[in-house]
Design a protein around this motif. Structure first.
Motif, PDB file in Angstrom:
ATOM      1  N   UNK A 365      76.474  62.447  -0.241  1.00  0.00           N
ATOM      2  CA  UNK A 365      77.855  62.006  -0.420  1.00  0.00           C
ATOM      3  C   UNK A 365      77.895  60.501  -0.687  1.00  0.00           C
ATOM      4  N   UNK A 366      78.762  60.114  -1.629  1.00  0.00           N
ATOM      5  CA  UNK A 366      78.779  58.724  -2.087  1.00  0.00           C
ATOM      6  C   UNK A 366      80.212  58.229  -2.259  1.00  0.00           C
ATOM      7  N   UNK A 367      80.315  56.905  -2.328  1.00  0.00           N
ATOM      8  CA  UNK A 367      81.556  56.253  -2.739  1.00  0.00           C
ATOM      9  C   UNK A 367      81.389  55.912  -4.218  1.00  0.00           C
ATOM     10  N   UNK A 368      82.023  56.660  -5.111  1.00  0.00           N
ATOM     11  CA  UNK A 368      81.780  56.471  -6.545  1.00  0.00           C
ATOM     12  C   UNK A 368      82.306  55.157  -7.094  1.00  0.00           C
ATOM     13  N   UNK A 369      83.096  54.428  -6.297  1.00  0.00           N
ATOM     14  CA  UNK A 369      83.680  53.174  -6.778  1.00  0.00           C
ATOM     15  C   UNK A 369      82.757  51.987  -6.588  1.00  0.00           C
ATOM     16  N   UNK A 370      81.636  52.184  -5.882  1.00  0.00           N
ATOM     17  CA  UNK A 370      80.728  51.069  -5.630  1.00  0.00           C
ATOM     18  C   UNK A 370      79.298  51.466  -5.960  1.00  0.00           C
ATOM     19  N   UNK A 380      76.007  54.964  -0.815  1.00  0.00           N
ATOM     20  CA  UNK A 380      76.014  56.046   0.191  1.00  0.00           C
ATOM     21  C   UNK A 380      77.259  55.947   1.067  1.00  0.00           C
ATOM     22  N   UNK A 381      77.873  57.093   1.362  1.00  0.00           N
ATOM     23  CA  UNK A 381      79.103  57.100   2.160  1.00  0.00           C
ATOM     24  C   UNK A 381      78.864  57.851   3.469  1.00  0.00           C
ATOM     25  N   UNK A 382      78.389  57.122   4.459  1.00  0.00           N
ATOM     26  CA  UNK A 382      78.098  57.683   5.777  1.00  0.00           C
ATOM     27  C   UNK A 382      79.363  58.203   6.463  1.00  0.00           C
TER      28      UNK A 382
END
Length: 442
Positions: A365-370, A380-382
């Motif tokens: 899972x990721x933060x696609x804006x960064x 990575x979106x912990x």
């Protein structure tokens, strides 16, 4: 005063953990009163679908009747024979069975109590056989939390404040295709050539072993290319070392083959095992060819409880159960699961990658804006991983969360899981992801 069984609640169990048990986990998921096959039940009657199987332990299913019966039968004979003082039939039978099912010429086994002990024993054996001392492991790898195995583990989070005791350890880059900085998405055998540079720059030429997981579990379900492991073995042997393939988490059917090494046509020089070996009974092992194993002299390595006959009886029954259709189920259901997960990458911006083999699948899972670390892939979106896990738990599903960055959902259910249960999981996951991305129909 201990709470009476009839009065126990989830809260009461958690309170006693807080008061009497040393901290072992950041988040208590489900206080378990009983477990059966793929289900967990808490003290308040709530049931959950278990997609984590106690960190890849209950491979043959929670409470597998054949395994339980085998353990009960041995309990009635004797509990502790100490296999390194008195020979016992369960130990002899299990060692012979392991020689039959492990790859290539792996033949002789030492029994211990856990995966950590198996890895440390394998290092001792490699040092004794080669006469060398230096060991190379992988960045982001995981091999245990005792001081020796902690030196191999390539993650500061596990080491902080507890310096490991083995100094002769270096770390090579992991075959992490999604975030690889040096090659394309295939992360092919060329990536393994980094090992040559590590040997040339971080060692004194006294290589005893290279230790790798064939699929990195705690690292985030990282699957190498088909050529990578074979190249690592060649490089290791070129420098006089042994290849230790840590199958603690990947072994005993987890990947749809009895051992993950089978996918890569690589025979380890030493192979640590544990977790799924006995469906929850405490048992670890490491296996090697006779030539390597016989470098141990009597008394070089011992374990008081290693090879406990009850655990060995459970392991024998586990292997029979796995070979009687469960490994095949892991392969079939794992292929279906992989086919369901891959399209999620294009459906949801918050999914950066899906990967795995058999019933060992990961969703990053990721933060696609960064941008991610050093500009590789997305950040990575912990926190998102934790929210998705919490939502699934509300839906009656327990899933693992891990990876080096703490952002990978880990599908590692009992290998007995059926299609209906997996379909339920995928539907719940989709609802959670839609909610996170603001879909009002979720």
């Amino acid at each position: 005063m201990t709470t009476e069984l009839s009065q126990r609640t989830n809260e009461a169990v958690e309170e006693r953990y807080d008061e009497y048990v040393m901290p072992i986990w950041k988040d208590l998921d489900v206080p378990v009163k009983r477990a059966k096959n793929c289900s967990l039940e808490d003290y308040e009657g709530n049931t959950y679908l278990d997609l984590f199987s106690g960190i890849s332990v209950a491979n043959a299913g929670h409470g597998n009747e054949a395994v339980v019966e085998a353990a009960k039968t041995q309990l009635e004979e004797f509990v502790h024979g100490c296999s390194y003082v008195h020979p016992t039939e369960p130990v002899a039978d299990l060692a012979e069975r392991i020689a039959e099912i492990t790859p290539g010429n792996l033949r002789k086994t030492f029994f211990c109590n856990s995966g950590t002990e198996a890895v440390e024993g394998a290092i001792k054996l490699a040092r004794k056989y080669t006469g060398s001392k230096e060991v190379i492991a992988l960045e982001m790898g995981f091999h245990g939390r005792t001081l020796g195995s902690l030196a191999l583990t390539g993650n500061k989070a596990y080491k902080d404040g507890m310096a490991p005791t083995i100094n002769d350890v270096a770390h090579a880059p992991a075959p992490y295709a999604y975030r690889c900085r040096s090659c394309d998405e295939s992360c092919s055998e060329d990536c393994a050539d980094d090992l040559e540079q590590i040997i040339g720059t971080h060692t004194s030429g006294d290589l005893a072993a290279v230790v790798v997981e064939p699929i990195m579990g705690e690292g985030g379900i990282i699957v190498p290319s088909s050529e990578w492991l074979a190249r690592v073995k060649d490089i290791t042997h070129d420098h006089g070392g042994l290849l230790i393939v840590d199958e603690v988490q990947t072994g005993y059917g987890r990947t749809g083959r009895m051992f993950a090494s089978d996918h890569f046509d690589v025979v380890p020089d030493i192979m640590p095992q544990a977790k799924g070996i006995a469906t929850g009974m405490p048992l670890g092992a490491f296996t090697a060819p006779a030539e390597i194993a016989d470098s141990f002299d009597s008394g070089d390595h011992l374990s008081t409880f290693g090879g406990n006959p009850v655990s060995c009886a459970a392991a024998l029954a586990t292997i029979d159960e796995l070979r009687n259709g469960i490994v095949d189920n892991a392969r079939v259901q794992g292929e279906w699961l992989s086919d369901q997960l891959e399209p999620l990458e294009s459906s949801f911006n918050t999914i950066g990658d899906t990967r795995g083999l058999g019933l060992m699948q990961g969703i990053e899972l990721v933060d696609p804006t960064e941008d991610g670390p050093r500009g590789v892939a997305s950040k990575p979106d912990r926190k998102l991983a934790k929210r998705i896990s919490a939502y699934l738990r509300e839906e009656g599903i327990v899933i693992g969360v891990g990876g080096y960055y703490g952002n990978v959902l880990r599908f590692q259910p009992p290998l007995t899981i059926n299609r209906e249960q997996l379909e339920r999981s995928i539907k719940a996951l989709r609802r959670a992801l839609k909610r996170e991305e603001g879909d009002e129909d979720a």
